[in-house]
Design a protein around this motif. Structure first.
Motif, PDB file in Angstrom:
ATOM      1  N   THR A  42      -5.772 -20.278   2.778  1.00 29.55           N
ATOM      2  CA  THR A  42      -6.202 -20.873   4.048  1.00 29.55           C
ATOM      3  C   THR A  42      -5.979 -19.844   5.150  1.00 29.55           C
ATOM      4  N   LYS A  43      -6.667 -20.059   6.249  1.00 27.76           N
ATOM      5  CA  LYS A  43      -6.446 -19.207   7.417  1.00 27.76           C
ATOM      6  C   LYS A  43      -6.503 -20.089   8.656  1.00 27.76           C
ATOM      7  N   SER A  45      -8.004 -21.246  11.833  1.00 33.00           N
ATOM      8  CA  SER A  45      -9.404 -21.133  12.203  1.00 33.00           C
ATOM      9  C   SER A  45      -9.907 -22.422  12.820  1.00 33.00           C
ATOM     10  N   GLY A  46     -10.994 -22.315  13.533  1.00 32.55           N
ATOM     11  CA  GLY A  46     -11.707 -23.487  14.037  1.00 32.55           C
ATOM     12  C   GLY A  46     -10.968 -24.228  15.121  1.00 32.55           C
ATOM     13  N   TYR A  50      -7.011 -25.134  10.445  1.00 30.98           N
ATOM     14  CA  TYR A  50      -7.073 -24.292   9.268  1.00 30.98           C
ATOM     15  C   TYR A  50      -8.454 -24.354   8.627  1.00 30.98           C
ATOM     16  N   ALA A  51      -8.772 -23.308   7.856  1.00 30.32           N
ATOM     17  CA  ALA A  51      -9.999 -23.277   7.076  1.00 30.32           C
ATOM     18  C   ALA A  51      -9.648 -22.833   5.665  1.00 30.32           C
ATOM     19  N   GLU A 116     -15.729 -27.452   9.120  1.00 28.93           N
ATOM     20  CA  GLU A 116     -15.261 -26.110   8.802  1.00 28.93           C
ATOM     21  C   GLU A 116     -13.739 -25.958   8.901  1.00 28.93           C
ATOM     22  N   SER A 117     -13.085 -26.800   9.658  1.00 26.96           N
ATOM     23  CA  SER A 117     -11.638 -26.660   9.777  1.00 26.96           C
ATOM     24  C   SER A 117     -10.966 -28.026   9.684  1.00 26.96           C
TER      25      SER A 117
END
Length: 121
Positions: A42-43, A45-46, A50-51, A116-117
């Motif tokens: 995961t990162k 993001s959004g 997380y994404a 997306e997140s």
């Protein structure tokens, strides 16, 4: 619009499960890359936090959790992502002519409108 029927595949103690449809999808993606695996992380993001990140990897990172999904498919899960995705079912569905990897994560409390997140408690 049609959605493929699936049966979850999960070994006892696995942090993540994959449906038969997802296993077949990833096996096809790795068909020309013997010895490689799918790595899930995961990162940040959004708009909600997380994404999910799916990569093809030659080998797992030292602290990854490995799941043997089939004779030819291994899923490596990043240690940093494990708390966010434990219990997640990964599915591959066909929606019309498109195919999409879906993450059915029971830990998610909020998702962005575009999907997306996500965020967890």
């Amino acid at each position: 619009m049609s959605v493929e029927t699936f049966t979850p595949t999960m070994n006892s103690g696995d942090a993540v499960s994959l449906t038969e449809s997802a296993i077949k999808h990833f096996e096809a993606k790795l068909n020309n890359q013997p010895g490689h695996m799918v790595r899930l992380s995961t990162k940040v993001s959004g708009c909600t936090g997380y994404a999910y990140v799916l990569d093809v990897a030659e080998q797992a990172e030292d602290d990854d959790t490995l799941i043997k999904a089939s004779d030819t498919l291994t899923l490596a899960i990043s240690a940093k992502a494990l708390d966010l995705i434990t219990g997640t079912e990964i599915d591959y569905v066909k929606e019309g002519i498109n195919g999409v990897v879906k993450f059915n994560n029971p830990n998610v409390v909020n998702e962005c409108g575009c999907g997306e997140s996500f965020n967890v408690t």
